[in-house]
Motif scaffolding. Structure first.
Motif, short mmCIF file in Angstrom:
data_model
loop_
_atom_site.label_atom_id
_atom_site.label_comp_id
_atom_site.label_asym_id
_atom_site.label_seq_id
_atom_site.Cartn_x
_atom_site.Cartn_y
_atom_site.Cartn_z
N SER A 91 0.81 -1.22 0.00
CA SER A 91 0.00 0.00 0.00
C SER A 91 0.84 1.27 0.00
CB SER A 91 -0.93 0.00 1.22
OG SER A 91 -0.16 0.01 2.41
N TYR A 92 2.11 1.19 0.41
CA TYR A 92 2.91 2.41 0.46
C TYR A 92 4.27 2.27 -0.23
CZ TYR A 92 4.87 -0.02 4.53
OH TYR A 92 5.44 -0.95 5.36
N GLY A 93 4.47 1.17 -0.95
CA GLY A 93 5.76 0.93 -1.59
C GLY A 93 5.91 1.59 -2.96
N GLY A 94 4.87 2.32 -3.40
CA GLY A 94 4.96 3.01 -4.67
C GLY A 94 4.96 2.07 -5.86
N ILE A 95 5.27 2.63 -7.04
CA ILE A 95 5.26 1.82 -8.27
C ILE A 95 6.35 0.77 -8.22
CG2 ILE A 95 5.36 1.95 -10.80
CD1 ILE A 95 4.01 4.45 -10.70
N GLY A 96 7.49 1.13 -7.62
CA GLY A 96 8.59 0.17 -7.51
C GLY A 96 8.14 -1.08 -6.78
N GLY A 97 7.41 -0.89 -5.69
CA GLY A 97 6.92 -2.02 -4.91
C GLY A 97 5.95 -2.88 -5.71
N LEU A 98 5.10 -2.23 -6.51
CA LEU A 98 4.13 -2.96 -7.34
C LEU A 98 4.84 -3.76 -8.43
CD1 LEU A 98 1.31 -0.27 -7.75
CD2 LEU A 98 1.20 -2.37 -6.40
N VAL A 99 5.87 -3.13 -9.03
CA VAL A 99 6.62 -3.82 -10.08
C VAL A 99 7.35 -5.03 -9.50
CG1 VAL A 99 8.55 -3.59 -11.71
CG2 VAL A 99 6.84 -1.78 -11.55
N PHE A 100 7.96 -4.83 -8.32
CA PHE A 100 8.63 -5.96 -7.66
C PHE A 100 7.63 -7.08 -7.42
CE2 PHE A 100 9.74 -8.47 -3.97
CZ PHE A 100 11.07 -8.76 -4.17
N PHE A 101 6.44 -6.71 -6.90
CA PHE A 101 5.41 -7.70 -6.59
C PHE A 101 4.98 -8.46 -7.84
CE2 PHE A 101 0.98 -8.93 -5.60
CZ PHE A 101 1.23 -9.67 -4.47
N ALA A 102 4.77 -7.71 -8.93
CA ALA A 102 4.35 -8.35 -10.19
C ALA A 102 5.43 -9.31 -10.69
CB ALA A 102 4.05 -7.28 -11.24
N ALA A 103 6.70 -8.86 -10.62
CA ALA A 103 7.80 -9.72 -11.08
C ALA A 103 7.88 -10.98 -10.20
CB ALA A 103 9.12 -8.96 -11.04
N MET A 104 7.62 -10.80 -8.90
CA MET A 104 7.67 -11.94 -7.98
C MET A 104 6.60 -12.96 -8.34
SD MET A 104 7.57 -11.75 -3.83
CE MET A 104 5.80 -11.52 -3.60
N LEU A 105 5.39 -12.48 -8.70
CA LEU A 105 4.31 -13.40 -9.09
C LEU A 105 4.68 -14.15 -10.36
CD1 LEU A 105 1.01 -11.41 -8.37
CD2 LEU A 105 2.30 -12.91 -6.86
N VAL A 106 5.29 -13.44 -11.31
CA VAL A 106 5.74 -14.10 -12.55
C VAL A 106 6.77 -15.18 -12.20
CG1 VAL A 106 6.96 -13.77 -14.73
CG2 VAL A 106 5.24 -12.10 -14.00
N GLY A 107 7.69 -14.82 -11.31
CA GLY A 107 8.71 -15.80 -10.87
C GLY A 107 8.07 -17.02 -10.24
N MET A 108 7.02 -16.80 -9.44
CA MET A 108 6.34 -17.93 -8.79
C MET A 108 5.69 -18.84 -9.82
SD MET A 108 4.66 -16.16 -5.43
CE MET A 108 5.63 -16.09 -3.90
N LEU A 109 5.14 -18.22 -10.89
CA LEU A 109 4.53 -19.02 -11.95
C LEU A 109 5.58 -19.78 -12.75
CD1 LEU A 109 1.75 -16.60 -13.26
CD2 LEU A 109 1.42 -18.84 -12.18
N ALA A 110 6.78 -19.18 -12.86
CA ALA A 110 7.84 -19.81 -13.66
C ALA A 110 8.57 -20.90 -12.87
CB ALA A 110 8.84 -18.75 -14.12
N ALA A 111 8.42 -20.88 -11.54
CA ALA A 111 9.21 -21.79 -10.69
C ALA A 111 9.06 -23.27 -11.03
CB ALA A 111 8.87 -21.54 -9.22
#
Lengths: 144, 143
Positions: free
Chosen positions: A110-130
């Protein structure tokens, strides 16, 4: 009942990550940075979290079943395999690079800004690729 | 580090551990952020998706409720290097799911259970994180 307890556990986890300062990436990186200006905070957080959890594992043995029914988790699997070791090394590299792991990434959403959202999105992609990465690793391990 | 940092660290850690205790003794589950989230993302946690979703929502929303009580500005101080952010996110996602756990599952819940897998995982991700910082900050000057 299960949902209320899940919400309570999540609220405690989120509050703990927030007040401990673990959503501040410089604190996490500062702890990992033994050659720089070392910040010991993370060790206090880990220690503070392990104590109640250690007691909980002990209490579990005296309790027949979880409060909301069902069963307790099975004893941990003993084997140390390549997925555990290589996965942990990959995770540690990402953790060091950004100073974020899954819990704080959620707590700061909620307060990590766009950087935090991009990190989160990349992390979800990583989880799908695992799973795919895991299969490649298994093949490499079987070949050696 | 300010003196109050370690006190808040200890308090926050205690809350995290308490959350794990509630999840274990209440629902019979190990509180691991990557597993709870990952199971929702890849569908492997379909059978108990509501519990996972409620837990994750609570993790995200609780700081929003606590924020007004704080007089200091809250900032993750995340790098503004997009390549680093994306690479780190991918690595954290892949690695935590491959290893079946991250700082909460292997670190907090695994170590406190004296689980060999939890201890080994924690040793390896701390070593990898430390080495990454040493190389990328002090040798290459990227972060």
């Amino acid at each position: 009942m299960r949902l209320i307890l899940s919400a309570l556990a999540g609220a405690l986890f989120g509050a703990g990550l927030f007040v401990s300062g673990m959503t501040d990436t410089t604190k996490v990186q500062g702890w990992l940075d033994v050659f720089g200006n070392w910040d010991p905070t993370l060790a206090f957080v880990m220690g503070g979290a392990i104590v109640p959890m250690f007691i909980a594992w002990r209490l579990m043995r005296r309790q027949a079943a979880p409060l909301s029914g069902g069963s307790f988790p099975a004893p941990p699997a003993p084997q140390i395999d390549h997925r555990l070791v290589i996965g942990s090394v990959i995770f540690g590299m990402g953790w060091g690079l950004a100073g974020l792991c899954p819990g704080p990434a959620l707590a700061s959403l909620s307060y990590g800004g766009i950087g935090g959202l991009v990190f989160f999105a990349a992390m979800l992609v990583g989880m799908l690729a695992a799973p795919w990465v895991g299969v490649q690793l298994d093949r490499a391990a079987a070949a050696t | 580090m300010m003196e109050q940092d370690w006190i808040w660290g200890l308090v926050g850690g205690g809350l995290i551990g308490l959350g794990g205790a509630v999840f274990l003794l209440g629902n019979g589950r190990v509180m691991g952020a990557s597993g709870l989230l990952g199971g929702l993302v890849d569908g492997s946690g379909r059978s108990n998706w509501a519990e996972r979703a409620v837990f994750i929502l609570a993790v995200v929303l609780t700081p929003v409720i606590l924020m007004p009580l704080y007089d200091m500005t809250i900032d993750t101080k995340l790098t503004d290097n997009w390549a680093v952010i994306v690479a780190a996110g991918l690595l954290v996602g892949i690695g935590s799911r491959l290893a079946n756990g991250c700082t909460s599952g292997h670190g907090v819940c695994g170590i406190s259970r004296l689980s060999m897998r939890g201890i080994v995982a924690t040793v390896f991700y701390i070593l990898a994180g430390g080495l990454t910082i040493a190389l990328f900050r002090h040798v290459w000057g990227v972060i």
